[in-house]
Design an enzyme around this catalytic site. Structure first.
Site, PDB file in Angstrom:
ATOM      1  N   ASN A 178     -22.635  -9.729  16.704  1.00 15.23           N
ATOM      2  CA  ASN A 178     -22.216 -10.091  18.226  1.00 15.23           C
ATOM      3  C   ASN A 178     -21.337  -8.849  18.470  1.00 15.23           C
ATOM      4  OD1 ASN A 178     -20.870 -10.792  20.589  1.00 15.23           O
ATOM      5  ND2 ASN A 178     -21.747 -12.795  20.223  1.00 15.23           N
ATOM      6  N   ASN A 208     -23.851 -19.979  17.507  1.00 15.40           N
ATOM      7  CA  ASN A 208     -23.047 -20.761  18.259  1.00 15.40           C
ATOM      8  C   ASN A 208     -22.869 -22.208  17.683  1.00 15.40           C
ATOM      9  OD1 ASN A 208     -20.870 -19.491  20.173  1.00 15.40           O
ATOM     10  ND2 ASN A 208     -22.788 -19.018  21.237  1.00 15.40           N
ATOM     11  N   GLU A 253     -25.107 -10.182  22.654  1.00 12.92           N
ATOM     12  CA  GLU A 253     -23.927 -10.052  23.579  1.00 12.92           C
ATOM     13  C   GLU A 253     -23.794  -8.693  24.160  1.00 12.92           C
ATOM     14  OE1 GLU A 253     -20.458 -12.876  25.167  1.00 12.92           O
ATOM     15  OE2 GLU A 253     -20.495 -12.602  23.029  1.00 12.92           O
ATOM     16  N   ASP A 300     -22.234 -17.274  12.953  1.00 10.92           N
ATOM     17  CA  ASP A 300     -23.392 -16.224  12.935  1.00 10.92           C
ATOM     18  C   ASP A 300     -24.124 -16.471  11.571  1.00 10.92           C
ATOM     19  OD1 ASP A 300     -22.540 -14.084  15.060  1.00 10.92           O
ATOM     20  OD2 ASP A 300     -20.508 -15.074  13.826  1.00 10.92           O
ATOM     21  N   ASP A 310     -26.130 -14.803  16.405  1.00 14.42           N
ATOM     22  CA  ASP A 310     -25.002 -15.710  16.741  1.00 14.42           C
ATOM     23  C   ASP A 310     -25.629 -17.012  17.426  1.00 14.42           C
ATOM     24  OD1 ASP A 310     -22.702 -17.011  17.774  1.00 14.42           O
ATOM     25  OD2 ASP A 310     -22.147 -15.732  19.142  1.00 14.42           O
ATOM     26  N   ASP A 340     -14.738  -9.872  18.713  1.00  9.11           N
ATOM     27  CA  ASP A 340     -14.211 -10.864  18.224  1.00  9.11           C
ATOM     28  C   ASP A 340     -15.092 -11.495  16.984  1.00  9.11           C
ATOM     29  OD1 ASP A 340     -15.997 -11.791  19.972  1.00  9.11           O
ATOM     30  OD2 ASP A 340     -14.558 -13.231  21.045  1.00  9.11           O
ATOM     31  N   HIS A 341     -16.140 -11.133  16.627  1.00 11.04           N
ATOM     32  CA  HIS A 341     -17.074 -11.353  15.594  1.00 11.04           C
ATOM     33  C   HIS A 341     -17.008 -10.488  14.393  1.00 11.04           C
ATOM     34  CE1 HIS A 341     -19.750 -14.658  17.407  1.00 11.04           C
ATOM     35  NE2 HIS A 341     -19.062 -14.196  18.379  1.00 11.04           N
TER      36      HIS A 341
END
Length: 258
Positions: free
Chosen positions: A7, A149, A34, A218, A147, A247-248
């Site tokens: 991501n 989530n 993303e 993930d 991802d 941030d991943h």
């Protein structure tokens, strides 16, 4: 065959990080989420200069998924989930690469929960689970990655008690993920590292990365025939610490040849 998922949290802003990661780790296939870029803003030339062909499904400002390959251009099979035609968010792309069907997904976050966004998340998971069953029935080797989530278990969160009411960890979300796994998919990371503390996401706030205060959201899910070909799986954790990184952190698997 090394397959990775990442991501990127905005492909335009993170392009130098992405290109550095591709050069240093050299996955055969990289699934991105993303993108936050419309179709025409995908940096195809830079990706090709790095040695990869690509297919993508973009959207202005939000969402967006792509599959990159340096072992032949991905053969696109579909964009979007079947039976979900009313969904205008770019969250799913599927292709065949080197004889393997690879699905790249960016599952909805779902917060705040409960509420319309959480309802959308659960509906999306329902459509995805139905399609996953169809892919399994095809008897072809399949990888479902991206991802999700979803925090599957307490082991997958730093201080899980803080996430009890979050859409990523609510009982409905975890139950839907377990329903998916029950079809016969293998969670690659947990198959090889059943109890290890492994995180793939670290918030930008509260010094989360330095404290290893993360989440594992993930995932790689493998069809039964690929379970036997899985030889390694891990997280490129250091990439998360690079300047202006997502941030991943990237996640990867390695499969033996058939």
């Amino acid at each position: 065959m090394k397959i990775a998922t990442y991501n990127v949290n905005g492909i335009s802003a993170r392009l130098p990080v992405l290109l550095r990661w591709l050069q240093e780790t050299a996955p055969d296939v990289a699934c991105l989420q993303e993108l936050k870029a419309p179709e025409e803003k995908f940096p195809l030339q830079a990706i090709q200069d790095a040695g990869y062909e690509a297919i993508w499904h973009g959207q202005k400002s939000w969402n967006g998924v792509a599959i990159l390959s340096k072992i032949g251009k991905p053969e696109e099979l579909r964009k979007g989930l079947p039976g979900n035609d009313e969904d205008d968010q770019s969250r799913y792309i599927e292709a065949k690469v080197n004889g393997v069907i690879i699905a790249c997904l960016y599952l909805p976050n779902g917060n705040p929960a409960p509420g319309p966004k959480f309802d959308y998340k659960l509906r999306w998971m329902e459509h995805f689970t139905k399609h996953a069953a169809t892919l399994l029935a095809s008897k072809e080797p399949v990888v479902l990655t991206g991802d999700y989530n979803v925090i599957p278990t307490e082991v997958d969160a730093y201080k899980p008690e803080r996430w009890v009411e979050d859409a990523l960890f609510r009982p409905e979300t975890r139950a839907a993920f377990q329903e998916l796994l029950a079809q016969g998919w293998t969670d690659a990371i947990r198959y090889l590292h059943p109890t290890e503390t492994i995180y793939t996401y670290f918030d930008y706030f509260r010094n989360a990365f330095a404290r290893n205060a993360g989440l594992r959201i993930d995932h790689f899910l493998l069809s039964p025939d690929l379970k036997d070909r899985l030889k390694a799986a891990g997280v490129d954790r250091d990439t998360r610490g690079w300047e202006k990184s997502s941030d991943h952190a990237p996640v990867w698997i390695e499969l033996t040849d058939k």
